[in-house]
Design an enzyme around this catalytic site. Structure first.
Site, short mmCIF file in Angstrom:
data_model
loop_
_atom_site.label_atom_id
_atom_site.label_comp_id
_atom_site.label_asym_id
_atom_site.label_seq_id
_atom_site.Cartn_x
_atom_site.Cartn_y
_atom_site.Cartn_z
N ASP A 96 31.60 11.87 -17.15
CA ASP A 96 31.73 10.46 -16.82
C ASP A 96 33.21 10.06 -16.71
O ASP A 96 34.04 10.89 -16.33
CB ASP A 96 31.01 9.62 -17.89
CG ASP A 96 30.39 8.37 -17.32
OD1 ASP A 96 31.14 7.45 -16.96
OD2 ASP A 96 29.15 8.29 -17.24
N HIS A 112 33.03 2.70 -18.61
CA HIS A 112 31.68 3.18 -18.30
C HIS A 112 31.27 4.35 -19.20
O HIS A 112 30.17 4.36 -19.77
CB HIS A 112 31.64 3.60 -16.82
CG HIS A 112 30.30 3.98 -16.30
ND1 HIS A 112 29.83 5.29 -16.33
CD2 HIS A 112 29.32 3.25 -15.71
CE1 HIS A 112 28.63 5.33 -15.77
NE2 HIS A 112 28.29 4.12 -15.39
N ASN A 128 21.45 2.93 -7.68
CA ASN A 128 21.34 1.47 -7.74
C ASN A 128 21.38 0.82 -6.37
O ASN A 128 22.06 -0.20 -6.18
CB ASN A 128 22.49 0.89 -8.58
CG ASN A 128 22.55 1.44 -9.98
OD1 ASN A 128 21.55 1.89 -10.52
ND2 ASN A 128 23.72 1.40 -10.57
N SER A 162 22.70 4.04 -14.59
CA SER A 162 23.70 4.66 -15.47
C SER A 162 23.35 4.49 -16.93
O SER A 162 23.72 5.31 -17.77
CB SER A 162 25.08 4.04 -15.23
OG SER A 162 25.84 4.77 -14.29
#
Length: 501
Positions: A222, A265, A358, A441
């Site tokens: 990530d 994130h 998404n 996510s």
């Protein structure tokens, strides 16, 4: 000159790549043996090896498109893949600048909006996104200053089709339709109450013990993880896999913390998997007993991550002993480099879980489309967040049992395996705080945490080796889920934790 990933036609490693220190030494010799003409040999000799995953593993090379074509002909035992960029699967509705209608040439002509707490105090750092036309994504955006104010380049008196406020740490966001801008307008944000029993992550983990996941290592590929966070003492290390940052300075490999731009994130994702509550913060991940490792693939400069860096991170996580890898990222077209890396991980006994994407009911994003990668959609409970929060705009069909729905943004399709909480999920943020994010996510690490819980509790599966272990864990995970009534292509086997465990 373009960059490509060169890997074996089959598998992840091969003797063809191991026989020489670089492709320059390997390829021309093989071509010459087959009688290639001098022009071809000269072109192939211009392949410049930038980096290697391992001596016998995939390599990042630089060459002309013409050389790439000739190399394909001369070396059928190799696969040549262009660089692909992947993005984080966090949801934020954004303005499209090319469609920014009703925008003034100078900011001073626009209206000023104030964002406040419930007592009327200013909130700094809230992100305000105002749409004059949501379909075309026209409008303007900004962040509130110390006075809680943001000036939008939209005339006072304009009725916005939609306005989203994404709260700073410790606050929910806000969503309004048909909102009229004026210089005395304001919106209030509700503070996050960590003790609230109906929040998504608390509801999903239910009665799972705080020791869940002990002995299991989960790799977070990530934007980096804040190991100094008081709720993340279980981060044991990692690596900076951004080649652009480490190639000329190997010491930067140790820089696996949050990226300088959009770096929160990864910390949020890590907390969903395994945050450990403290006396100050009553916030637990799904499997607080896990060990977490951070593999940063998103650069400090912002933007996406390359397939080469991601495949390198997956391989590094496998070599470091991770049992599960979470990929809260995705892209469009199928990528043979990630296919090979994920396949190799599964052959090594490592389960890989990925966000479905998404794009608002569009097909599943790669790598979630891979049949051997667990693809996760984002569900939620409609009573798990304030009715006026930004999450309220994502309530959409299909609806399921117990006030559940599939987030309006979530992709779907026949490749979906499971669903997980992905709307209004509270988790850790850098600098010792917490906040809300939505997206597939968030759903993916919730499922990864549950997989860690199952694996730690099942000594038989844990003692298996290679693909036997990853396959058995996958089947165990599927068996733990029950459908919510959302439909097969929206939830796969359903929500883990509701079936037989």
């Amino acid at each position: 000159m373009n960059r490509y990933v060169v890997l074996p036609a089959h598998g992840f490693r091969s003797q063809t790549l191991a026989q020489a220190a670089s492709l320059r030494a390997t390829i021309p010799l093989a071509a010459a043996v087959r009688g290639a003409n001098p022009a071809v040999r000269d072109a192939i000799s211009k392949v410049d090896v930038i980096d290697s995953v391992s001596v016998d593993g995939p390599k990042l090379v630089e060459m002309t498109p013409e050389t790439e074509l000739r190399l394909r002909l001369e070396e059928p035992s190799l696969k040549i893949v262009p660089l692909v960029i992947y993005e984080k699967m966090r949801l934020v509705y954004e303005i499209k600048r090319e469609a920014a209608a009703a925008v003034f040439s100078t900011a001073e002509q626009g209206a000023v909006l104030r964002i406040e707490d419930m007592a009327g105090g200013p909130i700094e750092g809230a992100r305000v996104i105002a749409f004059t036309n949501f379909r075309t994504r026209a409008g303007d955006e900004g962040r509130t200053d110390a006075n809680g104010a943001v000036r939008l380049r939209i005339a006072s008196g304009t009725t916005l089709e939609r306005i989203y406020v994404y709260g700073p740490p410790r606050y929910w966001g806000r969503f309004e339709k048909s909102f009229t801008l004026s210089n005395d307008a304001s919106l209030q944000l509700e503070p996050i109450d960590l003790s609230q029993e109906l929040t998504a992550l608390r509801r999903f983990r239910a009665d799972i013990p705080l020791t869940a996941g002990q002995g299991i290592v989960v790799g977070i590929v990530d934007s980096g993880v804040d190991s100094a966070h008081p709720l993340l003492p279980n981060v044991s290390g990692g690596a900076n896999m951004v080649l652009a940052e480490t190639k000329d300075d190997p010491g930067q490999i140790a820089d696996w913390g949050p990226a300088a731009i959009d770096g929160e994130h990864g910390t949020h994702v890590a907390g969903i998997v395994g945050a450990r509550p403290t006396a100050e913060f009553d916030l637990a991940g799904v499997a607080p007993g896990v060990t977490l490792r951070s593999y940063r693939v998103f650069p400090h400069t912002g933007g996406g991550a390359t397939n080469y860096d991601i495949m390198n991170a997956i391989d590094r996580a496998v070599q470091d002993g991770c049992h599960i890898i979470n990929l809260s990222l995705g892209g469009g077209t199928e990528d043979e480099a990630l296919r090979a890396a994920i396949g190799s991980a599964l052959d090594s006994g490592v389960l890989v879980i990925a966000a479905a994407g998404n794009d608002g009911r569009k097909p599943v994003s790669f790598p979630g489309t891979l049949p051997f990668c667990i693809a996760v959609t984002a569900m939620a409970w409609s009573d798990s967040f304030p009715s006026v929060s930004s999450e309220a705009s994502d309530i959409a069909r299909p609806y399921g049992s117990e006030n559940t729905f599939l987030g309006a943004f979530s992709n779907f399709g026949p490749q979906i395996d499971l669903t997980g909480p992905g709307v209004g999920v509270i988790s850790t943020l850098p600098e010792g705080t917490y906040g809300v994010m939505s997206g597939t996510s968030m759903a993916s690490p919730a499922v990864a945490g549950y997989a860690a819980f199952l694996l730690a509790a099942d000594g038989i599966i844990l003692r298996l080796n290679g693909a036997d272990r990853s396959t058995a864990l996958r089947d165990r995970l599927f068996g733990s889920a029950v459908p919510l009534g959302l439909g097969r292509d929206y939830e796969g086997f359903g929500l883990p934790g509701k079936g037989s465990t």
